[in-house]
Every structure is written in C-alpha cells, then in structure tokens.
Design an enzyme around this catalytic site. Structure first.
Site, PDB file in Angstrom:
ATOM      1  N   GLY A 202       0.818  -1.208   0.000  1.00 49.18           N
ATOM      2  CA  GLY A 202       0.000   0.000   0.000  1.00 49.18           C
ATOM      3  C   GLY A 202       0.844   1.246   0.000  1.00 49.18           C
ATOM      4  N   PRO A 203       0.229   2.400  -0.252  1.00 50.55           N
ATOM      5  CA  PRO A 203       0.970   3.666  -0.246  1.00 50.55           C
ATOM      6  C   PRO A 203       1.564   3.950   1.125  1.00 50.55           C
ATOM      7  CG  PRO A 203      -1.214   3.917  -1.241  1.00 50.55           C
ATOM      8  CD  PRO A 203      -1.188   2.575  -0.594  1.00 50.55           C
ATOM      9  N   PRO A 204       2.543   4.830   1.193  1.00 43.91           N
ATOM     10  CA  PRO A 204       3.128   5.175   2.498  1.00 43.91           C
ATOM     11  C   PRO A 204       2.101   5.826   3.417  1.00 43.91           C
ATOM     12  CG  PRO A 204       4.545   5.906   0.689  1.00 43.91           C
ATOM     13  CD  PRO A 204       3.257   5.480   0.078  1.00 43.91           C
ATOM     14  N   GLY A 205       2.179   5.479   4.681  1.00 46.97           N
ATOM     15  CA  GLY A 205       1.328   6.113   5.685  1.00 46.97           C
ATOM     16  C   GLY A 205      -0.045   5.520   5.840  1.00 46.97           C
TER      17      GLY A 205
ATOM     18  N   GLY B  94      -0.766   2.571   7.214  1.00 45.16           N
ATOM     19  CA  GLY B  94      -0.903   1.796   8.439  1.00 45.16           C
ATOM     20  C   GLY B  94      -0.441   0.360   8.338  1.00 45.16           C
ATOM     21  N   LYS B  95       0.492   0.059   7.451  1.00 42.32           N
ATOM     22  CA  LYS B  95       0.967  -1.332   7.312  1.00 42.32           C
ATOM     23  C   LYS B  95       1.749  -1.759   8.555  1.00 42.32           C
ATOM     24  CE  LYS B  95       3.139  -0.277   3.500  1.00 42.32           C
ATOM     25  NZ  LYS B  95       2.668   1.115   3.377  1.00 42.32           N
ATOM     26  N   THR B  96       2.692  -0.935   8.973  1.00 37.69           N
ATOM     27  CA  THR B  96       3.465  -1.267  10.171  1.00 37.69           C
ATOM     28  C   THR B  96       2.580  -1.239  11.413  1.00 37.69           C
ATOM     29  OG1 THR B  96       5.403  -0.276   9.120  1.00 37.69           O
ATOM     30  CG2 THR B  96       5.525  -0.677  11.481  1.00 37.69           C
TER      31      THR B  96
ATOM     32  N   HIS C 235      -5.490  36.573 -11.665  1.00 37.25           N
ATOM     33  CA  HIS C 235      -5.157  35.183 -12.001  1.00 37.25           C
ATOM     34  C   HIS C 235      -6.031  34.213 -11.206  1.00 37.25           C
ATOM     35  CE1 HIS C 235      -2.177  32.068 -13.347  1.00 37.25           C
ATOM     36  NE2 HIS C 235      -2.698  31.442 -12.298  1.00 37.25           N
ATOM     37  N   GLU C 236      -6.116  34.404  -9.895  1.00 40.49           N
ATOM     38  CA  GLU C 236      -6.929  33.507  -9.067  1.00 40.49           C
ATOM     39  C   GLU C 236      -8.414  33.707  -9.322  1.00 40.49           C
ATOM     40  OE1 GLU C 236      -5.532  31.140  -7.601  1.00 40.49           O
ATOM     41  OE2 GLU C 236      -3.507  31.898  -7.862  1.00 40.49           O
TER      42      GLU C 236
END
Length: 670
Positions: free
Chosen positions: A225-228, A230-232, A446-447
């Site tokens: 999965g992507p970083p962050g 919650g794998k660990t 511009h904005e």
C-alpha cells in the site's frame, strides 16, 4: 497466567550488555585519574633542585654552624643499627653544590650525634616508612597506567572481537506484550486488511478449527500500500492480539558491508523462530532485500542476492518447518522478485489502500482520543474535506491543529484550528510575502480567473472552497477545491472542465493586463499532463480506446525511462495533435466564459485585493447577485515581536511557477 505466557517470558532475551556510553564514561574516569596523578607528580617536582648528598659529619658541622634552617630525621632499620635518613634545608652560604639548598644523608646515628641534633632544635623526627607504604608509593602509579591501558585498548579489542563474531546474528527484536501494546481497536480505516490478518491470529489461537477442514496456515503475508496507510501499525496490532512471540526486523538490517552476513542473519532469524514456534516474524520494508535478482548493474557476486536466496530457501525449501509465519510490508511491490511472491512463500497479498470517507472518520476518531476537542469540531466534515489523505497525514493534521490551538492560547481545539491545520497540510503554510500593487493585482486576477471558471463549470462534485492571494507554499495565490465525495473515476467532461479551469488564470491575465506572465507555469504543466493521460491512457480522443505504449520501468533506477517506445512517429504526431486540440478547445471555451462574465471577474478580483481571502460562497454570490452578501472575515496578519530591528520584510521575487496553484490544489488525476 497461562502456560503460554510463562513460556513467552522464559524466551525473553538475556540482559543486554551495558551501553557504549557507560563504557566511554569509565574510560574518561580512568583517563582523568591518570592525568591528575601525573600532574600531581609533575607539580611536586617542578622547579626543585636535587638535594646534595653529604656525610653525617658534614651535617653535624652545618648544625653547629647554625646554617640548617629545617631538618627531618627518619629512622630506618633497613639501613643498619640506629640507621636513619637525615634531610634538611640550608642557606645559600652553606657551601653545598651550586644552587643546592637541601641536603640528604643516610647512616648510623650515635648517641652523641643524636644529642647534638636534639640540642639544635631544628630537626624533627618523622615516623619510619613501612614496607607497605613504600610498595604502594612505588607501585600505585604503575598500576594506574596499566589499568588505563586495559580499559582503553584491551576491552576495546575484546568488544570488537565480540561484535565481529555477532555479525551473523539476527537483529530481530522480540516484542513484549506488556509494553506499548496495540490492538485491532487502535487500527482504523482498513477493515478488509484487518479481517485477513485476524485470520492468522485466530489460526494461531485455535489451529484445530481450520485443520479439521483441511486448511493450511499461510506461510507469509505481504502487506502492500501507499506510504502512511498503516501497514506497520497493523503488524504491531497483530503482535498485540496474538499470544505468540513476535519478532520485528527491518529489511535493511540484513545487508552489511561484509560478504555473507545477510544470508547468515536470515538463517539465524529463522532458527530463532523455529525455537519459539509458533511465532510471527515481521519484516518491514522488505523491498530493501527482496528486489528482483539480476536488476543491478555489472556482474559478479551480489550480496543482496545471496540474502534473497537464503530468504527464499528458508521460507519454502527442502528444510522448512511449520509454525514460522512471515508478515512483510512494502510500498514498492513492483520491484520484488517473482519467486518471493509465489504461493507457498507469500500466500497472500493484502492491499492497504488509502482510506475512504468512513475510514478517514474512524482514523480521526482514533487519533482524537488524545486531543482535547471542542464540541463544535465535526470529524465527519473533516473527513469529507480530506480526500486522498493517508492515516499518517490525518494524524499529522490533528497534531498540527493541537499545536495551532496551543499557540493561540485556547483550552480546547476548535473547528477553526482544524480548518487552518487542514489548509496548512494540504496547500502549504501562509507566508506574508511583501508584494507591490501591480503584483497583487496580477495575482488577484489570475486567481479570480480560476475561481470563475470552476464556479461556472462545476457540476456539484468539486465546488470552490476558498480563493486567496496570500502566498502558500511556493505559490503567490491559491484557488482551493474540496470534493464532496471520494473521486474514484475520472469522467471526460470533468477532465475537460479541469483543463478549462487551469487555463482561466492565464486568460484573465491576458484580458485584463494585456500581457501574460510566468505565473501559469504550474497550470500549464498540470493541464498538459491531464490531456496526455486522456489521449494515451484513457482513450478520450478520436484515436480510440488504445493505450499508446506502456511505461518502461527500470527496476534498478525505480523511475520511468521512456514512453511510447513501440509507437510510430506518425502516431506520435497524432498524439501531439490531439493534445493540442484538447487544450486549444478548452482555451477557447474558457475565454468565452470569462468574456461573458467580465464584470463578475472584476468584482472577484477587487474583493480579493481588498480582503485577500474569499470563501467559495462569496464567489457564488457575486455570480448570482452581482455582489457579496454574506460577511467576509478578514484574515489578520500574524503578530511578530519587534526586537529592535523592526518587522522584517520578506523577499519580493517569486519563482517562475509561483503564481496560481489552482489546479494543483485540486486532486490530480492518476
């Protein structure tokens, strides 16, 4: 307490050796003591002249002449009967050696000599030296030097030898269940992954339940999965839920500078696991050791491949035993070796994806337990406004909100603190950059162009959240959008609207200022990327639903090297033509919208110049009623303490891609 808990306690590793800083302090103490002793001896003998050696009769003559000013007599039986050592001080005219003011003599002291010395009242008797005292005085400095050499060199050599012998030992740590215990209740936002992992925990608790059906426990599970996401954290929760030993190690801990160390550590790790079976072994960032073989540059023996081969054999080779379960985590599954991913080694691949709106709300509730939140904080609203954020980013968001509330001297974290923290995390921190009127006007138009196009073309999925000309991150202004729901697919009309919105800032500059600037550099990159995805990947062009070339990914470098390798030059020209056509059509479309609503553009820009920040509802009110009807809360500048130098003005120059981060503020299509 169960027998399993007692067995786990007995398997705890022995006490560790004292840390290196304790040994270093011991060395320092010995070194300081030796230096102090040497300094004391040098100070005692500094500037002294060796005493003159005289005879006993000369001492008597000096005493009778009254030239002895101070004297000491020390009886010593080792010299002979009535033997003694006489020392003393004399004047400069005593006739001794040149510069000598002291004398020393040894010999037999008769009764007559003793009476002469006693009548002079100059000599005093001091106790005789014992054998132990002389021994200590002569041997102690040598012992101190020997001890210093021992602690500085011998112990260092011993520790080096011990470390060399332990190179092949595994660095896996056995986690204790009583310290920093996490459970599945502390993990949120990945219910499917928790369910698959919990099956292993349930099997370890009651293996007969699955063995009756002929089931076999998985040998390995790979969390991807992507970083962050919650794998660990999920692995730590498995350690808290399981009643078995849990070893944790990082993939980078296997490979060292010495050949064969990694393979030896793998064998030792599995050996420890077999001794504690059934057990769980968690390998974090396994891509550090499990990369595809043969992907490196050059030939010869590769230490990392040796480690990987040892890992493959231990997981499923001739000599394998049941009970050792491997849980690994990585965010780069594409670089792993195919032999490592086959069933029998890693039987399951658990994908831990970014959380959806319900998962984000659950994650926020878990992290909000330790934060004092006010009653007006609605975590559901925060979850809806944070699409694409991982669990680690959501935890950081609440932490930033707590820090911000503390700086504002609040007792609890309020909703405005969370909103400001969310904008800081997603769009960057506000930076009060000093701009002149012309630069401020250019940024405002511009904005305003971005906000106007988005407000007109939005179909309710991604409304304008906020428009500001206060610099954030690397931009001088921002147009922020927050989707009302998670965007899982990208519709063609929505992508065309996003390209038109990205061009709104450049068109507004050209119509009002009569010139264009480099502020649209980020917008141009973004819309070109979207248009290329539409033509090459998504089939949203007359070229048809064809993928024009796969990304040629090099595992060793880990990046895209080339694209469209198998596409002809004629097809490449057609692709370029279609990309130009899409952007040109949306440029014309956006220009017509701005020209038709030129008055609304002027009012939005003037309001930005006056208030610096507008909410999305203010833009809609200008389009519908021609004026702002709801109150505008001005954003006060941060207060800075003047410490004599006055308020320091920031630099006025901006990077070429600084202006207009409208498209960058919205989610980027994959």
């Amino acid at each position: 307490m169960s027998d399993l808990d007692n067995k786990t306690k007995r398997r705890l590793p022995p006490k560790k050796l004292p840390p290196e800083n304790v040994i270093s302090k011991t060395w320092l103490v010995w070194l300081a003591g030796a230096m102090l002793l040497i300094a004391l001896l040098m100070w005692k003998t500094e500037g002294q002249v060796a005493p003159a050696t005289v005879s006993m009769q000369q001492v008597i003559d000096l005493v009778e002449a009254g030239k002895v000013t101070d004297g000491k007599i020390q009886y010593d039986a080792t010299i002979g009967p009535n033997g003694a050592t006489l020392t003393g001080k004399v004047g400069p005219d005593a006739g001794l050696a040149v510069g000598a003011t002291q004398f020393r003599t040894q010999g037999r002291v008769t009764d007559e000599t003793a009476q002469i010395l006693q009548r002079s009242k100059v000599f005093t008797e001091i106790p005789a030296d014992t054998v132990m005292r002389q021994l200590l005085w002569n041997v102690l400095p040598i012992m101190l030097l020997i001890g210093l050499v021992y602690f500085l060199f011998v112990r260092q050599l011993r520790s080096t030898g011990r470390s060399a012998l332990n190179f092949g030992k595994s660095r896996a740590k056995l986690l204790t269940r009583d310290r920093d215990r996490l459970t599945f209740a502390d993990v949120a936002g990945c219910d499917e992954a928790k369910e698959e992992v919990s099956e292993v925990v349930e099997f370890l608790r009651d293996p007969k339940k699955f063995q009756k059906m002929g089931g076999r426990i998985p040998k390995g599970m790979l969390m991807v999965g992507p970083p962050g996401t919650g794998k660990t954290l999920l692995a730590k929760a498995v350690a808290g839920e399981a009643d078995v030993p849990f070893f944790s190690i990082a993939g980078s801990d296997f490979v060292e500078m010495f050949v064969g160390v990694g393979a030896s550590r793998v064998r030792d790790m599995f050996e420890q696991g077999r001794k504690n079976a059934p057990c769980l072994i968690f390998i974090d960032e396994i891509d550090a050791v499990g990369r595809q073989r043969g992907a490196g540059l050059g030939g010869g023996n590769d230490e990392r491949e040796q480690t990987l081969n040892s890992l493959l054999v231990e997981m499923d080779g001739f000599d394998t035993t049941e009970g050792v379960i491997i849980i690994a985590a990585t965010n780069r599954p594409d670089v792993l070796d195919s032999a490592l991913l086959r069933p029998g080694r890693f039987d399951r691949q658990i994908y831990v994806d970014l959380p959806d709106i319900n998962g984000r709300e659950q994650i926020l509730r878990v992290h909000a337990r330790k934060i004092s939140l006010a009653e007006n904080v609605d975590l559901h609203v925060i979850a809806r406004g944070t699409p694409g954020l991982s669990g680690a980013e959501l935890a950081n968001l609440l932490n930033e909100a707590a820090l911000l509330a503390a700086r504002r001297n609040r007792k609890k974290v309020e909703m405005v603190d969370v909103e400001d923290a969310r904008e800081k995390v997603q769009f960057g921190r506000e930076r009060r950059r000093l701009m002149d009127d012309e630069e401020k006007k250019l940024t405002a138009y511009h904005e305003a162009g971005h906000a106007l196009i988005q407000a007109v073309l939005d179909d309710g999925h991604m409304p304008v959240h906020k428009v500001t000309i206060i610099p954030r991150g690397r931009s001088l202004g921002s147009t922020m959008f927050i989707p009302k729901k998670d965007i899982l697919t990208h519709a063609m009309k929505r992508m065309l609207n996003q390209i038109a919105m990205g061009l709104g800032g450049r068109i507004a500059e050209e119509l009002v200022m009569g010139d264009i600037s480099s502020g649209a550099a980020g917008d141009i990159k973004q819309i070109t990327k979207i248009a290329r995805h539409m033509v090459c990947d998504w089939g949203m062009s007359p070229l048809g639903p064809i993928s024009y070339g796969e990304n040629q990914d090099t595992v060793f470098l880990g990046r895209d090297i080339t694209r469209n390798e198998h596409v002809s030059e004629e097809t490449n020209r057609k692709i370029d033509f279609e990309i130009h056509r899409i952007i040109d059509e949306q440029y014309t479309r956006a220009k017509q919208i701005i020209e038709a609503r030129r008055e609304a553009l002027e009012k939005i820009a003037l309001a930005l110049i006056q208030y610096e920040t507008l909410e999305g509802r203010h833009v809609l009110e200008i389009l519908e009623f021609g004026e702002i009807r709801s109150p505008v809360v001005p954003v006060p500048p941060p207060k800075l303490e003047d410490k004599g130098g006055g308020r320091k003005a920031p630099a006025q120059n901006a990077s070429p891609e600084a202006l207009g981060s409208g498209p960058a503020a919205a989610p980027t299509p994959a």
